[in-house]
Write an enzyme that holds these catalytic residues in place. Structure first.
Site, PDB file in Angstrom:
ATOM      1  N   HIS A  63       0.779   5.115   1.150  1.00  0.00           N
ATOM      2  CA  HIS A  63       0.062   6.116   1.959  1.00  0.00           C
ATOM      3  C   HIS A  63       0.141   7.477   1.273  1.00  0.00           C
ATOM      4  O   HIS A  63       1.214   7.871   0.801  1.00  0.00           O
ATOM      5  CB  HIS A  63       0.747   6.306   3.319  1.00  0.00           C
ATOM      6  CG  HIS A  63       0.737   5.132   4.228  1.00  0.00           C
ATOM      7  ND1 HIS A  63      -0.115   5.031   5.307  1.00  0.00           N
ATOM      8  CD2 HIS A  63       1.515   4.018   4.271  1.00  0.00           C
ATOM      9  CE1 HIS A  63       0.136   3.913   5.973  1.00  0.00           C
ATOM     10  NE2 HIS A  63       1.120   3.273   5.356  1.00  0.00           N
ATOM     11  N   HIS A  94       0.839  -1.201   0.000  1.00  0.00           N
ATOM     12  CA  HIS A  94       0.000   0.000   0.000  1.00  0.00           C
ATOM     13  C   HIS A  94       0.869   1.245   0.000  1.00  0.00           C
ATOM     14  O   HIS A  94       1.944   1.268   0.597  1.00  0.00           O
ATOM     15  CB  HIS A  94      -0.975   0.017   1.181  1.00  0.00           C
ATOM     16  CG  HIS A  94      -0.334  -0.215   2.512  1.00  0.00           C
ATOM     17  ND1 HIS A  94       0.075  -1.460   2.933  1.00  0.00           N
ATOM     18  CD2 HIS A  94       0.001   0.639   3.490  1.00  0.00           C
ATOM     19  CE1 HIS A  94       0.616  -1.368   4.130  1.00  0.00           C
ATOM     20  NE2 HIS A  94       0.595  -0.095   4.498  1.00  0.00           N
TER      21      HIS A  94
END
Ligand code: AMP
Ligand code: ZN
Length: 136
Positions: free
Chosen positions: A100, A98
């Site tokens: 951010h 992921h």
């Protein structure tokens, strides 16, 4: 596999989604560092930067760029951090890749996680040389 982001991508658990396309999903971080903190993920499971392919990572960056622009217009932050953590040593807690996006304000409470200090130029060159030898 017991992966919370796979569960979100597969609609098995809810998330506050902000963007979705074929292979990519973006949703709000449930423990935001600042208002507007969101995560961009591949729907397919990759553990982290050591596992993902460059093409998929590129797509994530493309969506990240679009969303940074939307955040800028919507929230008018003073800045924005991109953060991608790979492995526990680097603060990774969810082992599904992921990116951010963290909007920043001059007066927010976030701090740089290292103390910049002058490096040894020879040591820097040596390490650069080691890395150069392994670029494929
Ligand atoms: P990292 O430390 O880089 O692995 O970041 C994992 C992030 O995922 C943290 O910022 C968490 O707050 C966030 N997170 C964990 N579970 C959820 C969830 N169910 N929905 C949204 N964000 C989550
Ligand atoms: Zn996963």
């Amino acid at each position: 596999m017991d992966c919370i982001f796979c569960a979100i991508a597969g609609n098995a658990i809810p998330a506050t989604k902000v963007y979705e396309e074929d292979q990519i999903l973006a949703f709000m971080d449930i423990n935001p560092a600042n208002p507007g903190h969101l995560l961009v993920i591949p729907k397919r499971h990759y553990r982290n930067i050591f596992d993902i392919d460059a093409e998929t990572a590129g797509k994530i960056m493309q969506v990240g760029t679009q969303l940074a622009s939307a955040i800028k217009t919507a929230l008018n932050p003073d800045g924005l951090n991109l953060l991608q953590s790979s492995e526990s040593a680097a603060f990774q807690t969810v082992f599904h890749f992921h990116l951010h996006l963290i909007p920043r304000w001059e007066d927010d409470t976030l701090v740089l996680p290292w103390k910049p200090q002058q490096g040894d130029i020879n040591q820097i060159a040596e390490v650069a040389d080691k890395i150069r030898q392994h670029i494929q």
